[in-house]
Design a protein around this motif. Structure first.
Motif, short mmCIF file in Angstrom:
data_model
loop_
_atom_site.label_atom_id
_atom_site.label_comp_id
_atom_site.label_asym_id
_atom_site.label_seq_id
_atom_site.Cartn_x
_atom_site.Cartn_y
_atom_site.Cartn_z
N CYS A 177 -14.38 -20.14 14.64
CA CYS A 177 -13.85 -18.68 15.08
C CYS A 177 -13.84 -18.82 16.33
O CYS A 177 -13.90 -17.39 16.75
CB CYS A 177 -15.11 -17.74 14.47
SG CYS A 177 -16.62 -18.39 15.20
N PRO A 237 -4.76 -18.56 13.83
CA PRO A 237 -4.73 -17.61 12.94
C PRO A 237 -6.14 -16.48 13.30
O PRO A 237 -7.11 -16.60 12.54
CB PRO A 237 -4.94 -18.33 11.66
CG PRO A 237 -5.58 -19.52 12.03
CD PRO A 237 -4.96 -19.86 13.34
N GLY A 246 -6.91 -13.56 12.63
CA GLY A 246 -7.59 -12.68 11.34
C GLY A 246 -8.54 -13.47 10.81
O GLY A 246 -9.60 -13.09 10.41
N GLU A 247 -8.20 -14.79 10.21
CA GLU A 247 -8.85 -15.71 9.53
C GLU A 247 -10.16 -16.08 10.63
O GLU A 247 -11.14 -16.39 9.89
CB GLU A 247 -8.11 -17.02 9.02
CG GLU A 247 -8.90 -18.07 8.52
CD GLU A 247 -7.73 -19.13 8.09
OE1 GLU A 247 -8.60 -20.45 8.07
OE2 GLU A 247 -6.66 -18.97 8.01
N ALA A 251 -12.77 -13.30 10.59
CA ALA A 251 -13.42 -13.15 9.38
C ALA A 251 -14.43 -14.37 9.21
O ALA A 251 -15.57 -14.11 8.52
CB ALA A 251 -12.48 -13.26 8.17
N LYS A 252 -14.14 -15.48 9.45
CA LYS A 252 -15.38 -16.56 9.57
C LYS A 252 -16.51 -16.47 10.52
O LYS A 252 -17.64 -16.50 9.94
CB LYS A 252 -14.55 -18.07 9.81
CG LYS A 252 -13.59 -18.54 8.92
CD LYS A 252 -13.14 -19.82 9.50
CE LYS A 252 -12.10 -20.38 8.39
NZ LYS A 252 -11.55 -21.72 8.95
#
Length: 414
Positions: A346, A368, A370-371, A374-375
């Motif tokens: 993250c 990435p 956004g990914e 989220a993590k």
């Protein structure tokens, strides 16, 4: 210092269960002593951590009384009509009149012994502030166990001030501390530095928690990589290095970015940062947003792609956790205890030099985000909720009190 380094080791599961059975009839009484308390938010992370631990520990089953001052910054006092909101249920607060500096209060000294005698255990917050030594002495006189959270005060960096006077202060604290004292650290790194100052004290590592919003309203990333810094504006935070990195990005990297710097600090230092922004020609890219609270702070986190935390040293760096809880990726310096952002995926954990920060910003812009956000949010939910951290803190209080009961019984038998 008379602290017993083996106190925690003597508390087996059977002893903890016995404490819970014996004290099931009433909640443990914990006195919090802090130089500042909510709503004195300008004192930064200390006030936020003390308030959140106090309110969540009461929800977890303790009765908490807070002894603090009415200080609200240099020369200012908290307005009485704002204070009732921070007292509810099993949480009560006594705001003592501050006479000078940030926390000098004769009223607080007069209140210490009666409040400590009421408590089963004392939780002292901050290191180099007026209440520290009187609280240790009062706990020693009353024979009450003490948990001490220095909030990073025992850590040092190359720009640390008053190093000699702090060393003298540490020596006095070691002599004044009660026999049953545990140092609380919020990270392994802080624990290691605290052990250098007080090698005989047992240390408990419990992180600060973070408020995790139930829902997010993140704004989509556009053409700019939106960077954000939020926190107290202070030389320890490494903001000059971040500005120098922004200059390098503008000169030699193909990165389109913006940076919002949010927070407050000493007026002279804030003006120094503003002057540096102008001298580096960053006025069109960098915005000074001032202090942000409530909805404005939430909007800040939801409107950035990456939070940058370039500090020279931090015991915890709550803004990293806050950014992750709001779904933003992070770049954290190696002066913070957040190396795991790379393991979780993250963020980046890098040296806080301007060159290293510039390289990290350029690199994370192609990742990435956004990914990654989220993590990070999932990680905060699993391990850093205030409920989880307060439960661990309550368990620490119970073990500390149980150790005191055993020592008292042993002394009586002898």
């Amino acid at each position: 210092m008379g602290a017993n380094p083996n106190v925690l080791g003597t508390l087996d599961a059977e002893g903890g269960a016995a404490f819970k059975r014996a004290d099931a009839r009433r909640a443990p009484k914990i006195l919090y002593v802090s130089p500042h308390f909510a709503p004195a938010w300008q004192y930064g992370g200390l006030v936020e951590a003390v308030y959140q631990f106090a309110r969540h520990v009461t929800r977890a089953g303790a009765e908490v009384s807070v002894l603090t001052t009415d200080a609200d910054g240099p020369g200012a006092s908290l307005e009485s009509n704002r204070l009732e909101a921070y007292q509810h249920g099993n949480l009560s607060v006594r705001y003592c009149r501050r006479l000078m500096r940030n926390s000098v209060s004769i009223e607080m000294v007069r209140c210490l012994l009666p409040h400590i005698r009421w408590a089963d255990a004392v939780h002292l917050h901050a290191a180099y502030s007026f209440p520290t030594i009187p609280t240790m002495l009062a706990a020693r006189i009353a024979g009450k166990p003490l948990l001490w959270t220095p909030h990073g005060g025992l850590q040092r960096w190359e720009g640390s001030r008053r190093v000699v006077s702090k060393a003298i202060w540490d020596t006095v604290c070691a002599a004044a501390a009660p026999r049953r004292m545990i140092l609380h650290a919020t990270s392994r790194e802080e624990a290691a530095e605290s052990a250098k100052r007080f090698p005989r004290a047992p240390i408990e590592v419990i992180p600060n928690g973070v408020a995790i919003p139930a829902t997010l309203t993140r704004s989509a990333r556009g053409g700019l990589l939106r960077l954000g810094f939020i926190g107290r504006l202070d030389p320890k935070k490494g903001i000059e290095n971040l500005l120098a990195a922004c200059k390098q990005l503008g000169d030699g990297h193909e990165v389109e970015f913006s940076l919002v710097i949010a927070g407050s600090g000493e007026p002279a230092y804030v003006e120094k940062l503003s002057a540096m922004i102008r001298s580096l020609g960053l006025g069109s890219r960098v915005t000074m947003a001032g202090d942000l609270r409530g909805a404005a702070k939430t909007h800040f986190f939801e409107s950035i792609d990456v939070a940058v935390v370039p500090s020279y040293t931090e015991n915890f760096a709550i803004v990293v956790a806050e950014a992750l809880a709001h779904g933003a990726a992070v770049i954290a310096s190696q002066g913070t205890p957040w190396s795991d952002v790379e393991r979780v995926g993250c963020g980046l954990w890098v040296d806080n030099s301007s060159a290293s920060l510039a390289e990290a910003i350029a690199r994370i812009g192609a990742m990435p985000l956004g990914e990654m956000g989220a993590k990070g949010r999932d990680w905060m939910i699993r391990e850093f909720s205030w409920e989880r951290c307060a439960s661990r803190m309550l368990d620490c209080y119970q073990r500390l009190i149980t150790a005191g009961h055993r020592l008292s019984i042993a002394a009586a038998m002898n």
